[in-house]
Design an enzyme around this catalytic site. Structure first.
Site, short mmCIF file in Angstrom:
data_model
loop_
_atom_site.label_atom_id
_atom_site.label_comp_id
_atom_site.label_asym_id
_atom_site.label_seq_id
_atom_site.Cartn_x
_atom_site.Cartn_y
_atom_site.Cartn_z
CB SER A 263 -7.97 3.31 3.01
OG SER A 263 -6.83 2.87 4.07
CE LYS B 134 -4.00 1.91 2.62
NZ LYS B 134 -4.80 1.88 3.97
CB SER C 252 -7.63 0.59 5.62
OG SER C 252 -8.43 1.92 6.73
#
Lengths: 488, 480
Positions: free
Chosen positions: A154, A79, A178
């Site tokens: 996210s 990420k 997330s």
């Protein structure tokens, strides 16, 4: 079966057995990425050269008969809020659009040491603030199961990439869900370990007391494998736990004793999509058939979890994001600046997106003089009450099972104008962050329209081993995790 | 109208540690800009702080030395404000759970003791330094982060001080304590010790506090004293005219010797304190406190009192000796070698040793005359007399030789034999009849002249006391 469709552990075994070279894996993977990435747009940045370099190194080690790491040759995505030396780390924000960290995050060092191959950096909601990926400053990632839908947030980029087989496993961060929520929406396995289990050093902070690095994988075994590598104490993170890390992998198929599963009524109430609800109920029946005891529970303060979360998370975020001022790095306005306040205002007005601004404003508000006691302090007290709820519950049960999210993936644009609706998408994942306990989301069914449904298993502090086993037990009796979307 | 001035002081002392508070960077002073930085103290994305244990222990030691109540539970808080020298735009400090609270410092002003209450003692991180280009019209400033993250101890008093003298005594006493316990080098020219003052005036006899003015940027004790004088006159002239003193923060301009408004009360920062989530709380148990206590040496106030009692020297002299721990140690080492003359040793140290140290700009630790050497000089003094002893002292400094060896080399032992001196005196009187006559007429200075002449003959070895007696006897006898 094409090599990219294998699990991380499967591809690692093939590489170690010399059935395929690490370089061939990378070659085939990038061919697939070239085909499918334009549909999904999971990545913000790909590091083809770096990947080949590392693959060559792994192959050479194997040629020489040298010892290789636990993730030998396995392509991994990160990420884009996890710092990587020499690779841009943008947090999907304009304010860090060109930021190249001079250091590797703890987890990046660990996976490199274990011979993983970093493929690229995946998309996210700006600074990990969001539940749909629509808050990325650069583009929206699509859900591989239905490209009109969001992949979740996210960490939607990591989840979409794993589902689309454009990577074998990924690391994300989970502040309010997330890792787990996008994993549920994309049909893969997302695990958020206990707060303190994995060092946060090098994870760009959103809300420090809630942030936890987690794994996104194709199955439970891979989750155990990746967690085994990144868990453990780090002297550079004061909140990193000194608790020993057990072996997650070797006896993952043995659930010891009679399993007691807690079923909290607050997680099956109003707002829960009926298809999601029945998929989780069916899953609970499977556990029952396997000899588990289902125990009805109440976690009475969980109703306040979302409100509590949005006070604590925004307060911490407003402070964590204060450093983005254009003085030392990051975006700097092209407009002329009359004074320092002017400079700050322009940098931050231009650099941050609207959701990030909303949360900074909220956070500054709840911390401001005269409101601190009413908001932040009160929220901290409620957080303790929620923690007590879970502690009481875990006196009676080994783990707690609930839906990961109240609904399946929604359509792009569906909730973006209604932040409160968007926030509710994390209603079942947020409590684990507030309490600091581990949670894992595993696929447990599909909707009529073919969208994946996720089931969440929550465990006691530092008891990742148990929830991995409970997840594996379910996975062993089902094939939801093996289903692949058609990507055209 | 007569006013009473009410003052409090915040002191920032940089702690003497090898590395910074939250990272491993060096704290060395004066290096090239930005050479002592890392991702942590530059506030790069993703970094986390790790507490420097030494800095925490120093703070605990300081809090105990200032008689504070020690909190069992201490935590750190983020203090938020935007400034380019602050990398994270928040300072990790303490607000809700300080290391020490409710302490005090006893000061002495004009022989009277007074207790100044300490509100709290807490640990925080230092900011960087802005460097503004001197070229006019430059549209930039530079930042040096070498200092960013250096551990800083903040000591906050209650508004207990009522005069310039009290403030001066407090600053000196505090500095002395910090030096004694070895937690800070307190070098003001390097910014290791800085002050912020709060000053308000009220009508004498009133119980109501006047509007408080806070003054920042005070980098020396001198500046503090100047600003107080300045503020007292500024505020009292405002009050005399019937105007209000505005509650505000002012900056001291040392070049122009004026204070200038920095921000009004309305513009005051809201620091939005909240607990630092990246650090864990520190629990201080009794064992740790006891252990730390054993590392605290005798503090200046008790040492001063002890010197007065034990060595029967004046409080004033004891004050000078204990003002510098090294000097006090020097004195005690001397007294340890020769118990019979503490008063004389104290005089030597205060008059001669200190003068030499000041002239040579050195400290007593590096002083060539060791306590043993000074004691030997004092022991041999009766044999050579005071004036020669002073010369020997200078010789010792210049050559590093001991007093006995200098005395021997130059055969400086005094002539105390009265019969031998009698002859010499008779000869001098014979050779200087005019002076002898003048003395007989009552001209006292003539005696000084005659003694001088005798000293010349004896090369200074004659004992002046005995000499005076002989002259007086001979000359008065002659006039009869």
């Amino acid at each position: 079966m094409l090599s990219h469709e294998l699990s991380a552990n499967q591809i690692k075994e093939k590489i170690i057995k010399r059935e395929i070279t690490a370089q061939e894996v990378i070659e085939e993977l990038f061919e697939w990425i070239n085909l499918k990435e334009p549909l999904i747009k999971a990545y913000l940045c790909l590091d083809r050269d770096g990947a080949f370099l590392k693959a060559k190194e792994v192959d050479k080690k194997l040629d020489n008969g040298d010892k290789v790491g636990l993730l030998a040759g396995v392509p991994v995505a990160l990420k884009d809020n996890i710092c990587t030396v020499d690779i841009k780390t943008t947090c999907a924000s304009k304010i860090l659009e060109d930021f190249i960290p001079p250091y590797d995050a703890f987890v990046v060092k660990r996976i490199k040491e274990e011979d993983a191959i970093i493929i690229g950096k995946t998309n996210l909601d700006e600074f990990a603030m969001g539940s749909s990926n629509e808050n990325s400053a650069f583009h929206v990632t699509r859900n591989p199961w239905n490209t009109d839908c969001i992949p979740g947030g996210s960490g939607g980029g990591s989840a979409a990439a794993v589902t689309a087989d454009t990577v074998f496993m990924a690391l994300g961060s989970d502040t309010g869900g997330s890792v787990r929520q996008p994993s549920a929406f994309c049909g893969n396995v997302g695990c958020k370990p206990t707060y303190g289990r994995v060092s946060r050093y090098g994870l760009v902070a959103f809300a420090s007391s809630l942030d936890q690095i987690g794994s996104v994988t194709k199955d439970v075994y891979d989750a155990a494998l990746l967690l085994q590598v990144v868990s453990g104490h780090d002297g550079f993170d004061s909140t990193s736990a000194t608790v020993g890390v057990p072996d997650y992998i070797s006896d993952i198929n043995n659930v010891d004793g009679n399993l007691k599963i807690g079923v909290p009524k607050e997680f099956f109430g109003e707002g829960l999509n009926s298809e999601v609800g029945s998929a989780v109920m069916n899953a609970l029946e499977i556990y029952k058939k396997n000899g588990a005891e289902l125990i009805d529970l109440s976690l009475p303060h969980c109703g306040y979890a979302v409100a509590t979360y949005y006070i604590i998370a925004t307060a911490e975020a407003s402070s964590n994001l204060a450093r983005y001022d254009g003085v030392r790095y990051g975006h700097r306005s092209q407009l002329s600046e009359d004074n320092i306040i002017d400079m700050y205002s322009r940098v931050r007005a231009e650099g941050f997106g609207s959701e990030v601004k909303r949360r900074i404003l909220l956070g500054n508000y709840v911390l401001s003089s005269g409101f601190y006691e009413d908001y932040y302090l009160k929220a901290s007290k409620v957080r303790n009450l929620i923690r007590n709820d879970f502690e009481d519950a875990f006196k009676k049960v080994d783990c707690i099972i609930s839906p990961t999210c109240p609904t399946p993936a929604f359509r792009i644009g569906e909730k973006i104008t209604d932040p409160l609706q968007m926030y509710l998408s994390d209603i079942y994942t947020i409590p684990a962050n507030l309490v600091g306990i581990p949670g894992i989301s595993v696929p447990c069914g599909f909707t009529n329209t073919g969208l994946p449904i996720g089931m969440q298993i929550l465990g006691k502090h530092f008891d990742e081993r148990k929830i991995l086993k409970v997840a594996k037990l379910f996975e062993n009796g089902t094939d939801f995790h093996l289903k692949k979307p058609e990507l055209n | 109208m007569k006013y009473e001035v009410v003052m409090g002081l915040e002191t920032h002392a940089e702690l003497d540690t090898e590395s910074k508070l939250f990272c491993g960077c060096s704290t060395k002073f004066g290096s090239e800009p930005n050479t002592q930085t890392c991702p942590v103290c530059l506030g790069l994305p993703g970094v986390l702080p790790v507490m420097n244990k030494k800095a925490f222990e120093h703070s605990l030691k300081a809090a105990l030395s200032l008689s504070c109540e020690i909190s069992e539970f201490t935590n750190f808080d983020r203090k938020s404000y935007y400034y380019p020298d602050l990398p994270k735009n928040y300072q990790t400090s303490q607000n809700y759970f300080n290391i020490g609270n409710n302490g005090y410092v006893d000061i002495v002003v004009k022989g009277k003791e007074k207790r100044i209450d300490i509100h709290n003692v807490h640990l925080e991180e230092e900011a960087g330094k802005l460097v503004h280009p001197e070229t006019s019209g430059a549209n930039y400033s530079l930042v040096d982060f070498n200092r960013a993250g250096v551990p800083l101890l903040e000591i906050v008093t209650q508004p207990d001080m009522r005069s310039v003298e009290e403030v001066e005594s407090y600053m000196q006493t505090l500095r002395n304590i910090l030096l004694y316990i070895g937690v800070s080098d307190c070098k003001m020219q390097e910014g290791s010790l800085r002050f912020e003052a709060s000053i308000s005036l009220r009508e004498e006899g009133s119980n109501v506090l006047g509007n408080r003015v806070e003054i920042k940027n005070l980098n020396s004790m001198k500046a503090v004293l100047k600003v107080i004088a300045y503020e007292i006159s500024r505020q009292s002239s405002l009050l005399d005219k019937g105007e209000d003193v505005l509650m505000e923060t002012r900056l001291w301009d040392d070049v122009d010797s004026v204070s200038r408004r920095m921000r009004s009360k309305e513009e005051a920062h809201d620091y939005r304190y909240f607990p630092e989530p990246d650090l864990v709380p520190v629990w201080i148990d009794q064992e740790w406190i006891d252990e730390t206590r054993t590392t605290i040496p005798e503090l200046p106030v008790s040492k001063r009192q002890r010197f007065v009692n034990e060595y029967t020297i004046s409080d004033y002299d004891a004050g000078i000796l204990t003002d510098d721990k090294l000097l006090a140690d020097y004195f005690e080492e001397c007294v340890g070698l020769s118990q019979d003359s503490p008063k004389e040793l104290s005089n030597w140290i205060i008059n001669d040793v200190l003068r030499e140290l000041n002239e040579r700009k050195t400290n007593v630790q590096d002083f060539i005359v060791s306590p043993k050497m000074l004691v030997d000089l004092v022991k041999i003094k009766p044999a050579i007399g005071s004036s020669i002893a002073k010369d020997v002292f200078v010789e010792m400094i210049n050559t590093g030789k001991t007093a006995p060896s200098i005395v021997k080399e130059k055969s400086l032992t005094q002539m105390g034999d009265v019969s031998e001196l009698n002859d010499i005196v008779a000869k001098v009187i014979d050779e200087n009849p005019k002076a002898a006559e003048d003395y007989g007429k009552g001209k006292k200075s003539a005696l000084t002249f005659l003694i001088g002449q005798t000293m010349k003959v004896t090369k200074g070895k004659a004992n002046p006391k005995i000499l005076t007696e002989i002259f007086k006897e001979k000359l008065s006898a002659g006039s009869k």
